[in-house]
Design a protein around this motif. Structure first.
Motif, PDB file in Angstrom:
ATOM      1  N   GLN A  11      59.853  84.944  93.554  1.00 25.23           N
ATOM      2  CA  GLN A  11      59.960  83.761  92.703  1.00 25.23           C
ATOM      3  C   GLN A  11      59.774  84.172  91.247  1.00 25.23           C
ATOM      4  N   PRO A  12      60.475  83.538  90.332  1.00 27.50           N
ATOM      5  CA  PRO A  12      60.237  83.819  88.914  1.00 27.50           C
ATOM      6  C   PRO A  12      58.876  83.260  88.498  1.00 27.50           C
ATOM      7  N   ASP A  13      58.408  83.696  87.370  1.00 28.78           N
ATOM      8  CA  ASP A  13      57.120  83.253  86.840  1.00 28.78           C
ATOM      9  C   ASP A  13      57.320  81.928  86.102  1.00 28.78           C
ATOM     10  N   PHE A  14      56.792  80.848  86.673  1.00 23.39           N
ATOM     11  CA  PHE A  14      56.934  79.530  86.058  1.00 23.39           C
ATOM     12  C   PHE A  14      56.355  79.511  84.649  1.00 23.39           C
ATOM     13  N   ASP A  15      55.316  80.269  84.398  1.00 20.68           N
ATOM     14  CA  ASP A  15      54.651  80.262  83.097  1.00 20.68           C
ATOM     15  C   ASP A  15      55.338  81.133  82.050  1.00 20.68           C
ATOM     16  N   ASP A  16      56.397  81.807  82.422  1.00 20.28           N
ATOM     17  CA  ASP A  16      57.153  82.617  81.462  1.00 20.28           C
ATOM     18  C   ASP A  16      57.849  81.675  80.482  1.00 20.28           C
ATOM     19  N   PRO A  17      57.502  81.732  79.197  1.00 21.87           N
ATOM     20  CA  PRO A  17      58.110  80.800  78.233  1.00 21.87           C
ATOM     21  C   PRO A  17      59.613  81.017  78.051  1.00 21.87           C
ATOM     22  N   ASP A  18      60.120  82.170  78.477  1.00 22.03           N
ATOM     23  CA  ASP A  18      61.547  82.466  78.337  1.00 22.03           C
ATOM     24  C   ASP A  18      62.334  82.269  79.628  1.00 22.03           C
ATOM     25  N   LEU A  19      61.703  81.689  80.646  1.00 17.97           N
ATOM     26  CA  LEU A  19      62.386  81.472  81.921  1.00 17.97           C
ATOM     27  C   LEU A  19      63.564  80.515  81.725  1.00 17.97           C
ATOM     28  N   PRO A  20      64.775  80.985  81.964  1.00 17.46           N
ATOM     29  CA  PRO A  20      65.940  80.101  81.789  1.00 17.46           C
ATOM     30  C   PRO A  20      65.903  78.941  82.787  1.00 17.46           C
ATOM     31  N   LEU A  21      66.343  77.792  82.335  1.00 14.86           N
ATOM     32  CA  LEU A  21      66.346  76.608  83.190  1.00 14.86           C
ATOM     33  C   LEU A  21      67.184  76.827  84.446  1.00 14.86           C
ATOM     34  N   ALA A  22      68.269  77.546  84.334  1.00  7.71           N
ATOM     35  CA  ALA A  22      69.107  77.802  85.519  1.00  7.71           C
ATOM     36  C   ALA A  22      68.308  78.529  86.596  1.00  7.71           C
ATOM     37  N   GLU A  23      67.473  79.475  86.206  1.00  5.81           N
ATOM     38  CA  GLU A  23      66.636  80.197  87.172  1.00  5.81           C
ATOM     39  C   GLU A  23      65.538  79.288  87.715  1.00  5.81           C
ATOM     40  N   LEU A  24      65.013  78.438  86.860  1.00  9.39           N
ATOM     41  CA  LEU A  24      63.996  77.471  87.284  1.00  9.39           C
ATOM     42  C   LEU A  24      64.559  76.568  88.380  1.00  9.39           C
ATOM     43  N   PHE A  25      65.746  76.019  88.151  1.00  7.68           N
ATOM     44  CA  PHE A  25      66.365  75.120  89.129  1.00  7.68           C
ATOM     45  C   PHE A  25      66.747  75.867  90.410  1.00  7.68           C
ATOM     46  N   ALA A  26      67.142  77.126  90.292  1.00  7.67           N
ATOM     47  CA  ALA A  26      67.494  77.905  91.480  1.00  7.67           C
ATOM     48  C   ALA A  26      66.254  78.184  92.336  1.00  7.67           C
ATOM     49  N   ALA A  27      65.137  78.447  91.683  1.00 10.74           N
ATOM     50  CA  ALA A  27      63.904  78.761  92.415  1.00 10.74           C
ATOM     51  C   ALA A  27      63.222  77.513  92.970  1.00 10.74           C
TER      52      ALA A  27
END
Length: 69
Positions: A3-19
């Motif tokens: 899973q990507p790091d939710f707290d990463d301020p640079d996490l792209p929204l596309a990755e957020l929605f995918a995860a």
């Protein structure tokens, strides 16, 4: 894949929605067009909050509540 790091301020929204697909509902509840937007791979939560004039801390808390442990 991890899973990507939710707290990463640079996490792209596309990755957020995918995860975490359920998070799209929080955006749509606020009439944000981020889910499915062509800019989602390039914008992070901070960018979306600036664009829609939202309190980022409060919105992050709302999103965090949607992450299942």
């Amino acid at each position: 894949m991890s899973q990507p790091d939710f707290d990463d301020p640079d996490l792209p929204l596309a990755e957020l929605f995918a995860a975490w697909p359920d998070m799209a509902g929080a955006f749509m509840d606020k009439r944000m067009l981020c889910p499915g937007c062509l800019i989602a791979p390039f914008h992070a939560i901070t960018d979306a909050c600036l664009e829609y004039d939202l309190d980022e801390d409060a919105f992050r808390d709302e999103l965090q509540a949607r992450i299942k442990p």
